[in-house]
Design an enzyme around this catalytic site. Structure first.
Site, PDB file in Angstrom:
ATOM      1  N   ASP A  52       9.668   1.373  16.277  1.00  0.00           N
ATOM      2  CA  ASP A  52      10.396   1.667  17.510  1.00  0.00           C
ATOM      3  C   ASP A  52       9.565   1.317  18.742  1.00  0.00           C
ATOM      4  OD1 ASP A  52      12.703   2.720  16.303  1.00  0.00           O
ATOM      5  OD2 ASP A  52      11.750   4.676  16.052  1.00  0.00           O
ATOM      6  N   TYR A 111       1.473   4.945   7.180  1.00  0.00           N
ATOM      7  CA  TYR A 111       1.430   5.263   8.606  1.00  0.00           C
ATOM      8  C   TYR A 111       0.327   6.283   8.886  1.00  0.00           C
ATOM      9  CZ  TYR A 111       6.016   3.107   9.480  1.00  0.00           C
ATOM     10  OH  TYR A 111       7.062   2.222   9.619  1.00  0.00           O
TER      11      TYR A 111
END
Length: 245
Positions: A52, A111
């Site tokens: 994003d 992540y």
């Protein structure tokens, strides 16, 4: 055709995310335009994950095809030259089999989420971590994280705009480590739902602030309702680290 696999790093602060979008600058657009400038070929870049706006990457993987062979090290140099002045760079390039796909060949994605936990903000980490001034109870967060490991329905932690057909995901890693004034959350799974990592982090922070009890994470997971979970953590603290194949 020659298929090239590239590994990319970028600061997402001033970008609209990975995916090309009209009217804004994305990582995909920057790289596709850079490749065109030195190869003369219009390519479509396929990434291993769609980050994003504001999210960073250390090891995003992507692939593209060219009709002619170019040496991988020259591709790295050319992309990095033409991607300027954006904070986007390629640090590895190699030929890949024609059946390789950056997204669909992936077996796991990794992540890291960074939290700066001290009374005053960090200028160095501005837009690169989530600053939380109140002390967080890391042991409580670690205990709560255990409830999320494994295969579950993560509906409570998916964005309302998530387009995934299934909310069943398998979280293979969720480690929380405190190093001085920084807290790092390490997460891995074969794939993630939209906003899943940031929604998990936002919920665990409520545990860390002692607003929620440890066991409440289990209740949120079982609720299968986004409204039951905590707020979405800021994009600035999230880093796409690597993809395994």
């Amino acid at each position: 055709m020659y298929r090239y696999k590239i590994t990319i790093e970028y600061l997402g602060t001033d970008l609209a995310g990975w995916q090309r979008q009209a009217g804004v600058m994305s990582v995909q657009q920057i790289l596709e335009e850079a490749i065109y400038k030195f190869s003369g070929e219009q390519v479509i870049l396929f990434g291993s994950g769609r980050t994003d706006a504001g999210v960073h990457a250390i090891g995003q993987v992507a692939h593209f095809d060219l009709s002619k062979y170019l040496e991988p090290h020259k591709i790295i140099t050319a992309i990095n030259y033409f991607a300027r002045p954006y904070a986007v760079g390629v640090w590895n390039c190699e030929l890949a089999p024609n059946n390789f796909h950056a997204r669909f060949s992936a077996t796991s994605r990794y992540y890291i989420y960074r939290i700066i936990n001290r009374p005053y903000p960090s200028v160095i980490d501005l837009n690169r971590a989530w600053w939380i001034s109140s002390p967080l109870d890391v042991p409580a967060m670690q205990q709560a994280a255990v409830y999320l490991l494994g295969k579950h329905d993560f509906t409570s932690f998916r964005a309302s705009s998530c387009q995934s057909k299934s909310s069943i995901k398998t979280l293979t890693e969720l480690n929380i480590i405190k190093e001085d004034e920084e807290i790092k959350l390490y997460l891995s799974a074969p794939s993630f739902l939209h906003h899943m990592v940031r929604n998990i982090v936002g919920s665990l922070v409520l545990v860390g602030k002692n607003i929620w009890q440890v066991e409440q994470i289990k209740d949120v997971l079982e609720a299968k309702d986004r409204k039951a979970a905590g707020p979405t953590a800021p994009a600035s603290g999230l880093y796409f680290v690597k993809t395994a194949y």
